[in-house]
Scaffold this motif. Structure first.
Motif, PDB file in Angstrom:
ATOM      1  N   ALA A   8       0.691  10.500  -5.379  1.00 52.12           N
ATOM      2  CA  ALA A   8      -0.235   9.318  -5.381  1.00 52.12           C
ATOM      3  C   ALA A   8      -0.861   8.679  -6.507  1.00 52.12           C
ATOM      4  O   ALA A   8      -0.948   7.426  -6.476  1.00 52.12           O
ATOM      5  CB  ALA A   8      -1.635  10.158  -4.704  1.00 52.12           C
ATOM      6  N   PHE A   9      -0.669   9.304  -7.801  1.00 49.48           N
ATOM      7  CA  PHE A   9      -0.991   8.782  -8.887  1.00 49.48           C
ATOM      8  C   PHE A   9       0.360   7.879  -9.183  1.00 49.48           C
ATOM      9  O   PHE A   9       0.013   6.687  -9.694  1.00 49.48           O
ATOM     10  CB  PHE A   9      -1.038   9.691 -10.005  1.00 49.48           C
ATOM     11  CG  PHE A   9      -1.274   9.094 -11.233  1.00 49.48           C
ATOM     12  CD1 PHE A   9      -2.545   8.506 -11.672  1.00 49.48           C
ATOM     13  CD2 PHE A   9      -0.234   9.158 -12.367  1.00 49.48           C
ATOM     14  CE1 PHE A   9      -2.671   8.013 -12.969  1.00 49.48           C
ATOM     15  CE2 PHE A   9      -0.203   8.647 -13.575  1.00 49.48           C
ATOM     16  CZ  PHE A   9      -1.543   8.088 -13.950  1.00 49.48           C
ATOM     17  N   LEU A  10       1.486   8.167  -8.997  1.00 49.06           N
ATOM     18  CA  LEU A  10       2.695   7.465  -9.391  1.00 49.06           C
ATOM     19  C   LEU A  10       2.601   6.099  -8.500  1.00 49.06           C
ATOM     20  O   LEU A  10       2.727   4.983  -8.958  1.00 49.06           O
ATOM     21  CB  LEU A  10       3.862   8.105  -9.023  1.00 49.06           C
ATOM     22  CG  LEU A  10       5.329   7.287  -9.092  1.00 49.06           C
ATOM     23  CD1 LEU A  10       5.673   6.864 -10.402  1.00 49.06           C
ATOM     24  CD2 LEU A  10       6.411   8.057  -8.755  1.00 49.06           C
ATOM     25  N   ILE A  11       2.287   6.096  -7.270  1.00 55.02           N
ATOM     26  CA  ILE A  11       2.430   5.115  -6.456  1.00 55.02           C
ATOM     27  C   ILE A  11       1.043   4.060  -6.880  1.00 55.02           C
ATOM     28  O   ILE A  11       1.235   2.885  -6.884  1.00 55.02           O
ATOM     29  CB  ILE A  11       1.953   5.329  -4.872  1.00 55.02           C
ATOM     30  CG1 ILE A  11       3.389   6.040  -4.489  1.00 55.02           C
ATOM     31  CG2 ILE A  11       1.725   4.194  -4.034  1.00 55.02           C
ATOM     32  CD1 ILE A  11       3.297   6.627  -3.283  1.00 55.02           C
ATOM     33  N   THR A  12      -0.049   4.401  -7.253  1.00 53.19           N
ATOM     34  CA  THR A  12      -1.096   3.957  -7.695  1.00 53.19           C
ATOM     35  C   THR A  12      -0.836   3.112  -8.948  1.00 53.19           C
ATOM     36  O   THR A  12      -1.291   1.848  -9.195  1.00 53.19           O
ATOM     37  CB  THR A  12      -2.587   4.796  -7.950  1.00 53.19           C
ATOM     38  OG1 THR A  12      -3.042   5.480  -6.762  1.00 53.19           O
ATOM     39  CG2 THR A  12      -3.637   4.074  -8.377  1.00 53.19           C
ATOM     40  N   VAL A  13      -0.223   3.769  -9.923  1.00 49.67           N
ATOM     41  CA  VAL A  13       0.019   3.274 -11.068  1.00 49.67           C
ATOM     42  C   VAL A  13       1.278   2.040 -11.027  1.00 49.67           C
ATOM     43  O   VAL A  13       1.113   1.024 -11.498  1.00 49.67           O
ATOM     44  CB  VAL A  13       0.592   4.146 -12.206  1.00 49.67           C
ATOM     45  CG1 VAL A  13       1.447   3.573 -13.353  1.00 49.67           C
ATOM     46  CG2 VAL A  13      -0.441   5.180 -12.704  1.00 49.67           C
ATOM     47  N   LEU A  14       2.089   2.179  -9.889  1.00 47.59           N
ATOM     48  CA  LEU A  14       3.131   1.330  -9.690  1.00 47.59           C
ATOM     49  C   LEU A  14       2.551   0.187  -9.249  1.00 47.59           C
ATOM     50  O   LEU A  14       2.805  -0.958  -9.351  1.00 47.59           O
ATOM     51  CB  LEU A  14       4.165   1.799  -8.902  1.00 47.59           C
ATOM     52  CG  LEU A  14       5.067   2.766  -9.594  1.00 47.59           C
ATOM     53  CD1 LEU A  14       6.220   3.493  -8.432  1.00 47.59           C
ATOM     54  CD2 LEU A  14       5.975   2.267 -10.406  1.00 47.59           C
ATOM     55  N   ALA A  15       1.373   0.192  -8.215  1.00 50.07           N
ATOM     56  CA  ALA A  15       1.017  -0.788  -7.653  1.00 50.07           C
ATOM     57  C   ALA A  15       0.091  -1.479  -8.643  1.00 50.07           C
ATOM     58  O   ALA A  15      -0.104  -2.850  -8.792  1.00 50.07           O
ATOM     59  CB  ALA A  15       0.093  -0.425  -6.539  1.00 50.07           C
ATOM     60  N   SER A  16      -0.735  -1.055  -9.598  1.00 49.81           N
ATOM     61  CA  SER A  16      -1.447  -1.518 -10.455  1.00 49.81           C
ATOM     62  C   SER A  16      -0.781  -2.304 -11.525  1.00 49.81           C
ATOM     63  O   SER A  16      -0.932  -3.351 -12.226  1.00 49.81           O
ATOM     64  CB  SER A  16      -2.277  -0.485 -11.174  1.00 49.81           C
ATOM     65  OG  SER A  16      -3.232   0.390 -10.262  1.00 49.81           O
ATOM     66  N   LEU A  17       0.608  -1.823 -11.887  1.00 47.26           N
ATOM     67  CA  LEU A  17       1.200  -2.530 -12.774  1.00 47.26           C
ATOM     68  C   LEU A  17       1.690  -3.806 -12.174  1.00 47.26           C
ATOM     69  O   LEU A  17       1.945  -4.782 -12.745  1.00 47.26           O
ATOM     70  CB  LEU A  17       2.367  -1.534 -13.208  1.00 47.26           C
ATOM     71  CG  LEU A  17       2.221  -0.471 -14.252  1.00 47.26           C
ATOM     72  CD1 LEU A  17       3.449   0.410 -14.611  1.00 47.26           C
ATOM     73  CD2 LEU A  17       1.404  -1.038 -15.552  1.00 47.26           C
ATOM     74  N   LEU A  18       2.163  -3.456 -10.903  1.00 41.32           N
ATOM     75  CA  LEU A  18       2.761  -4.842 -10.167  1.00 41.32           C
ATOM     76  C   LEU A  18       1.813  -5.963 -10.311  1.00 41.32           C
ATOM     77  O   LEU A  18       1.907  -6.951 -10.420  1.00 41.32           O
ATOM     78  CB  LEU A  18       3.251  -4.340  -8.993  1.00 41.32           C
ATOM     79  CG  LEU A  18       4.782  -3.697  -8.910  1.00 41.32           C
ATOM     80  CD1 LEU A  18       4.910  -3.109  -7.581  1.00 41.32           C
ATOM     81  CD2 LEU A  18       5.742  -4.574  -9.468  1.00 41.32           C
ATOM     82  N   ILE A 123      -5.737   3.221   2.251  1.00 42.62           N
ATOM     83  CA  ILE A 123      -4.500   2.875   2.344  1.00 42.62           C
ATOM     84  C   ILE A 123      -4.652   1.401   1.808  1.00 42.62           C
ATOM     85  O   ILE A 123      -5.422   0.418   2.205  1.00 42.62           O
ATOM     86  CB  ILE A 123      -3.891   2.613   3.560  1.00 42.62           C
ATOM     87  CG1 ILE A 123      -3.852   3.928   4.184  1.00 42.62           C
ATOM     88  CG2 ILE A 123      -2.505   2.145   3.568  1.00 42.62           C
ATOM     89  CD1 ILE A 123      -3.172   4.094   5.550  1.00 42.62           C
ATOM     90  N   VAL A 124      -4.004   1.120   0.442  1.00 43.02           N
ATOM     91  CA  VAL A 124      -4.008  -0.477  -0.019  1.00 43.02           C
ATOM     92  C   VAL A 124      -2.653  -0.610   0.197  1.00 43.02           C
ATOM     93  O   VAL A 124      -1.668  -0.096  -0.531  1.00 43.02           O
ATOM     94  CB  VAL A 124      -4.478  -0.241  -1.512  1.00 43.02           C
ATOM     95  CG1 VAL A 124      -4.433  -1.565  -2.125  1.00 43.02           C
ATOM     96  CG2 VAL A 124      -5.866   0.628  -1.460  1.00 43.02           C
ATOM     97  N   VAL A 125      -2.194  -1.906   0.557  1.00 42.13           N
ATOM     98  CA  VAL A 125      -1.197  -2.720   0.741  1.00 42.13           C
ATOM     99  C   VAL A 125      -1.247  -4.049  -0.078  1.00 42.13           C
ATOM    100  O   VAL A 125      -1.872  -4.758   0.236  1.00 42.13           O
ATOM    101  CB  VAL A 125      -0.726  -2.755   2.094  1.00 42.13           C
ATOM    102  CG1 VAL A 125       0.477  -3.348   2.316  1.00 42.13           C
ATOM    103  CG2 VAL A 125      -0.771  -1.538   2.931  1.00 42.13           C
ATOM    104  N   GLY A 137       3.305  -3.303  -3.266  1.00 46.24           N
ATOM    105  CA  GLY A 137       2.483  -2.262  -3.643  1.00 46.24           C
ATOM    106  C   GLY A 137       1.904  -1.415  -2.452  1.00 46.24           C
ATOM    107  O   GLY A 137       1.588  -2.217  -1.550  1.00 46.24           O
ATOM    108  N   LEU A 138       2.105  -0.134  -2.639  1.00 47.33           N
ATOM    109  CA  LEU A 138       1.397   0.736  -1.515  1.00 47.33           C
ATOM    110  C   LEU A 138       0.919   1.894  -2.185  1.00 47.33           C
ATOM    111  O   LEU A 138       1.484   2.539  -2.938  1.00 47.33           O
ATOM    112  CB  LEU A 138       2.440   0.921  -0.695  1.00 47.33           C
ATOM    113  CG  LEU A 138       2.312   2.221   0.171  1.00 47.33           C
ATOM    114  CD1 LEU A 138       1.062   1.815   1.392  1.00 47.33           C
ATOM    115  CD2 LEU A 138       3.279   2.581   1.211  1.00 47.33           C
ATOM    116  N   TYR A 139      -0.472   2.310  -1.780  1.00 46.56           N
ATOM    117  CA  TYR A 139      -0.826   3.666  -2.273  1.00 46.56           C
ATOM    118  C   TYR A 139      -2.074   4.065  -1.460  1.00 46.56           C
ATOM    119  O   TYR A 139      -2.639   3.465  -0.717  1.00 46.56           O
ATOM    120  CB  TYR A 139      -1.409   3.750  -3.914  1.00 46.56           C
ATOM    121  CG  TYR A 139      -2.328   2.659  -4.256  1.00 46.56           C
ATOM    122  CD1 TYR A 139      -3.932   3.270  -4.318  1.00 46.56           C
ATOM    123  CD2 TYR A 139      -2.362   1.213  -4.798  1.00 46.56           C
ATOM    124  CE1 TYR A 139      -4.644   2.623  -4.835  1.00 46.56           C
ATOM    125  CE2 TYR A 139      -3.483   0.660  -5.094  1.00 46.56           C
ATOM    126  CZ  TYR A 139      -4.618   1.022  -5.228  1.00 46.56           C
ATOM    127  OH  TYR A 139      -5.686   0.523  -5.627  1.00 46.56           O
TER     128      TYR A 139
END
Length: 141
Positions: A8-18, A123-125, A137-139
């Motif tokens: 979940a953290f990895l997906i959140t970080v990726l989405a934030s970076l994007l 869920i954030v898309v 992005g998805l988390y």
């Protein structure tokens, strides 16, 4: 449990970076007709991803991903994510839109969702505004 939070953290970080890389603006919350117009394309994409998650079908889950998302969440990571979500929060049941935010070239939809073990998951898309609309992005939080 720790594995779920790592994913979940990895997906959140990726989405934030994007999101950070795509726009210098903080985002504008959309409401009414503007939000409805965005949801006409974001909601079917989200439905497709969640259907793929429920069916444990990576091709359906990742159908609308851009190249970076496909690299970030490949088949193996998808299988781990699906297992962790099922173990920790249960099977997906339903969702309702909470907010829609415009980030220039991207839009983000945040859903309140219900899983069999909890109803406290957002869920954030994030999807491109330009066609073809693609998930960037998805988390789950």
């Amino acid at each position: 449990m720790k594995q779920f939070y790592r994913i979940a953290f990895l997906i959140t970080v990726l989405a934030s970076l994007l999101l950070a890389g795509c726009s210098g603006e903080a985002g504008t919350k959309l409401e009414g007709e503007e939000a409805d117009k965005v949801m006409e394309y974001v909601d079917p994409i989200t439905e497709n991803m969640l259907a793929g998650l429920v069916a444990n079908d990576y091709a359906t889950f990742a159908k609308d991903f851009n190249d970076e998302m496909r690299t970030s969440i490949d088949q193996a990571k998808f299988e781990a994510l699906a297992r962790q979500l099922n173990d920790q929060i249960g099977a997906y049941q339903s969702r309702s839109i909470d907010s829609v935010t415009d980030y220039g070239k991207m839009v983000t939809a945040q859903y309140k969702s219900v899983f069999t073990k909890t109803d406290k998951v957002n869920i954030v898309v994030t999807v491109t505004k330009e066609e073809p609309h693609q998930v960037t992005g998805l988390y789950f939080r």
